[in-house]
Design an enzyme around this catalytic site. Structure first.
Site, PDB file in Angstrom:
ATOM      1  N   LYS A 174      -4.258  -9.522  -6.576  1.00  0.00           N
ATOM      2  CA  LYS A 174      -5.513  -9.872  -5.914  1.00  0.00           C
ATOM      3  C   LYS A 174      -6.604  -8.847  -6.213  1.00  0.00           C
ATOM      4  O   LYS A 174      -6.299  -7.653  -6.397  1.00  0.00           O
ATOM      5  CB  LYS A 174      -5.316 -10.042  -4.405  1.00  0.00           C
ATOM      6  CG  LYS A 174      -5.252  -8.763  -3.611  1.00  0.00           C
ATOM      7  CD  LYS A 174      -5.642  -8.981  -2.158  1.00  0.00           C
ATOM      8  CE  LYS A 174      -5.799  -7.621  -1.489  1.00  0.00           C
ATOM      9  NZ  LYS A 174      -6.744  -7.525  -0.432  1.00  0.00           N
ATOM     10  N   LYS A 176     -10.392  -3.541  -3.514  1.00  0.00           N
ATOM     11  CA  LYS A 176     -11.299  -2.386  -3.609  1.00  0.00           C
ATOM     12  C   LYS A 176     -10.572  -1.164  -4.152  1.00  0.00           C
ATOM     13  O   LYS A 176     -11.134  -0.377  -4.893  1.00  0.00           O
ATOM     14  CB  LYS A 176     -11.865  -2.032  -2.235  1.00  0.00           C
ATOM     15  CG  LYS A 176     -12.797  -3.054  -1.676  1.00  0.00           C
ATOM     16  CD  LYS A 176     -13.521  -2.453  -0.485  1.00  0.00           C
ATOM     17  CE  LYS A 176     -13.712  -3.468   0.609  1.00  0.00           C
ATOM     18  NZ  LYS A 176     -12.563  -3.549   1.535  1.00  0.00           N
ATOM     19  N   LYS A 231       0.823  -1.213   0.000  1.00  0.00           N
ATOM     20  CA  LYS A 231       0.000   0.000   0.000  1.00  0.00           C
ATOM     21  C   LYS A 231       0.856   1.262   0.000  1.00  0.00           C
ATOM     22  O   LYS A 231       0.489   2.258  -0.611  1.00  0.00           O
ATOM     23  CB  LYS A 231      -0.979   0.002   1.176  1.00  0.00           C
ATOM     24  CG  LYS A 231      -2.088  -1.025   0.998  1.00  0.00           C
ATOM     25  CD  LYS A 231      -3.270  -0.785   1.903  1.00  0.00           C
ATOM     26  CE  LYS A 231      -4.390  -1.773   1.552  1.00  0.00           C
ATOM     27  NZ  LYS A 231      -5.554  -1.643   2.374  1.00  0.00           N
TER      28      LYS A 231
HETATM   29  N1  AQP Z   1      -9.007 -10.798  -3.477  1.00  0.00           N
HETATM   30  C1  AQP Z   1      -9.394 -11.349  -2.341  1.00  0.00           C
HETATM   31  N2  AQP Z   1      -9.616 -12.692  -2.267  1.00  0.00           N
HETATM   32  C2  AQP Z   1     -10.027 -13.263  -1.109  1.00  0.00           C
HETATM   33  N3  AQP Z   1     -10.265 -12.566   0.030  1.00  0.00           N
HETATM   34  C3  AQP Z   1     -10.067 -11.232   0.009  1.00  0.00           C
HETATM   35  N4  AQP Z   1     -10.210 -10.266   0.931  1.00  0.00           N
HETATM   36  C4  AQP Z   1      -9.886  -9.071   0.387  1.00  0.00           C
HETATM   37  N5  AQP Z   1      -9.530  -9.213  -0.901  1.00  0.00           N
HETATM   38  C5  AQP Z   1      -9.626 -10.554  -1.171  1.00  0.00           C
HETATM   39  C6  AQP Z   1     -10.686 -10.500   2.292  1.00  0.00           C
HETATM   40  O1  AQP Z   1     -11.822  -9.689   2.509  1.00  0.00           O
HETATM   41  C7  AQP Z   1     -11.892  -9.363   3.907  1.00  0.00           C
HETATM   42  C8  AQP Z   1     -12.174  -7.902   4.059  1.00  0.00           C
HETATM   43  O2  AQP Z   1     -11.106  -7.173   3.499  1.00  0.00           O
HETATM   44  P1  AQP Z   1     -10.881  -5.657   3.891  1.00  0.00           P
HETATM   45  O3  AQP Z   1     -11.854  -4.832   3.216  1.00  0.00           O
HETATM   46  O4  AQP Z   1     -10.895  -5.487   5.325  1.00  0.00           O
HETATM   47  O5  AQP Z   1      -9.407  -5.419   3.532  1.00  0.00           O
HETATM   48  P2  AQP Z   1      -8.575  -5.537   2.250  1.00  0.00           P
HETATM   49  O6  AQP Z   1      -7.854  -6.843   2.262  1.00  0.00           O
HETATM   50  O7  AQP Z   1      -7.718  -4.383   2.294  1.00  0.00           O
HETATM   51  O8  AQP Z   1      -9.632  -5.507   1.069  1.00  0.00           O
HETATM   52  P3  AQP Z   1      -9.418  -5.007  -0.364  1.00  0.00           P
HETATM   53  O9  AQP Z   1     -10.687  -5.251  -1.025  1.00  0.00           O
HETATM   54  O10 AQP Z   1      -8.225  -5.612  -0.994  1.00  0.00           O
HETATM   55  O11 AQP Z   1      -9.209  -3.473  -0.192  1.00  0.00           O
HETATM   56  P4  AQP Z   1      -7.927  -2.582  -0.452  1.00  0.00           P
HETATM   57  O12 AQP Z   1      -7.973  -2.283  -1.877  1.00  0.00           O
HETATM   58  O13 AQP Z   1      -8.172  -1.398   0.416  1.00  0.00           O
HETATM   59  O14 AQP Z   1      -6.708  -3.367  -0.067  1.00  0.00           O
HETATM   60  C9  AQP Z   1     -10.567  -9.794   4.525  1.00  0.00           C
HETATM   61  O15 AQP Z   1     -10.766 -11.001   5.249  1.00  0.00           O
HETATM   62  C10 AQP Z   1      -9.680 -10.054   3.347  1.00  0.00           C
HETATM   63  O16 AQP Z   1      -8.738 -11.061   3.597  1.00  0.00           O
END
Ligand code: AQP
Length: 329
Positions: free
Chosen positions: A195, A198, A113
């Site tokens: 991966k 968001k 990040k």
């Molecule tokens: N690509 C993924 N495949 C499987 N699991 C995923 N998670 C996130 N992306 C994937 C799981 O979703 C839960 C919530 O995630 P979060 O919103 O708290 O955090 P994150 O990992 O930061 O989610 P994003 O969507 O990837 O957001 P950004 O772009 O901000 O980094 C967690 O259990 C996570 O493992």
């Protein structure tokens, strides 16, 4: 026999996508009977990356509604908003004071990040794993169901719990990650080596949002990156096709051999069409429930208030004990 306690959270940044659903939320929903469940919309985590305040507020409530639409049942699970319970940030400070900088520097999510935005790396982003440890440890959680990307943070929470218990006496339950094989890492449709995330949702064909219409879902899958081999098989070295098959398997719950037999001799066009159909069918009840819940604001607020007061009781007890053990008045 007492049920194991599960805690997990999700950030209200952007729209919840298929990776969040298959990697985390679907498992929360399916295991509600088996465990004692606490789920949280972690809005204090969201601000480790700059957010627009009014959008953050709106997305926080939207995500709560979406979790209910996905099947979180308030009779079986506590659902609340993180910032409503100040013990999360208070405990995070205490944990920050016993966590070596070196442990935080090793976190791959921080490296990823901060690399995305090197000119504005906030201290909160660096310290984020301690807030996550606090979320988990406050509730004496046994299990933390997450996607693969969060495994390292759970390991840090375990180390922190062990360190605190060793130095100040038995206080925290040492949590275990709960990561399922299928869905643990859903990749971006545009680039299956990264991966689904968001923060990449500005790229039009990267992710499937749970609120996407059937037309949008079909369009995005049609554009999904595959390869030139033309054989449909679960081969991890062919990330695009593997990702599509993985998504298909999560929704159809078929065995690998059954899916490979179903697609034997077919082209990628057919694969994309069937995956899109399975996703549309799987998400249909969620989208319908979400539309209904969006007009039931009073109901949503009541559920969140109930969740908050149940969560606060547990959080306050753990925080008080931790604070006293550390010698704070
Ligand atoms: N690509 C993924 N495949 C499987 N699991 C995923 N998670 C996130 N992306 C994937 C799981 O979703 C839960 C919530 O995630 P979060 O919103 O708290 O955090 P994150 O990992 O930061 O989610 P994003 O969507 O990837 O957001 P950004 O772009 O901000 O980094 C967690 O259990 C996570 O493992």
């Amino acid at each position: 026999m007492q049920k194991s306690r599960v805690f997990s959270g999700i950030q209200p940044t952007g729209n919840i996508h298929l990776g969040n659903y298959l990697g985390a939320v679907k498992n929360w929903v399916e295991n509600q009977e088996k465990y004692e469940n606490i789920f949280c919309v972690v809005n204090s985590h969201a601000i480790t990356i700059p957010q627009n305040p009014s959008i953050l507020r709106e997305k926080t409530y939207d995500l709560c509604a979406m979790l209910l639409a996905c099947g979180i049942n308030p009779k079986k699970s506590i659902l609340f908003i993180q910032s409503k319970i100040q013990e999360h940030t208070s405990l995070a400070w205490l944990l920050t004071c016993i966590t070596p900088m070196g442990d935080l520097s090793r976190m791959t999510q921080f490296k990823d990040k901060s690399a995305k935005n090197p000119k504005q790396i906030l201290a909160g982003l660096f310290n984020y794993p301690n807030l996550m440890s606090a979320d988990i440890l406050l509730y004496q959680s046994n299990l933390v169901p997450v996607g693969e990307d969060q495994k390292q943070h759970i390991e840090l929470a375990r180390d922190t719990a062990i360190r605190f218990n060793r130095d100040f006496g038995e206080t925290f339950v040492v949590p275990e990650p709960l990561i399922l094989k299928e869905g643990a890492r859903i990749m971006g449709l545009d680039d299956p080596t990264k991966k689904m995330s968001k923060s990449s949702s500005d790229k039009p064909n990267h992710s499937i949002a749970l609120i996407d219409t059937p037309e949008t879902i079909i369009k995005k899958f049609k554009k999904a990156t595959t390869d030139s081999e033309g054989i449909i098989a679960f081969d991890k070295n062919r990330a695009g096709v593997y990702n599509l098959l993985n998504i298909y398997q999560c929704f159809t719950k078929q065995k690998v051999e059954e899916i490979e037999a179903e697609f034997a001799g077919q082209g990628y066009g057919k694969l994309k069409e069937r995956v899109a159909e399975a996703v549309i069918e799987g998400l249909r009840p969620i989208r319908q429930a979400y539309e209904k819940l969006s007009s039931e604001k009073d109901y949503l607020h009541r559920i969140l208030q109930e969740g908050e007061s149940r969560a606060r009781e547990i959080a306050a007890t753990t925080y008080k004990e931790t604070k006293e053990k550390i010698g704070l008045i």
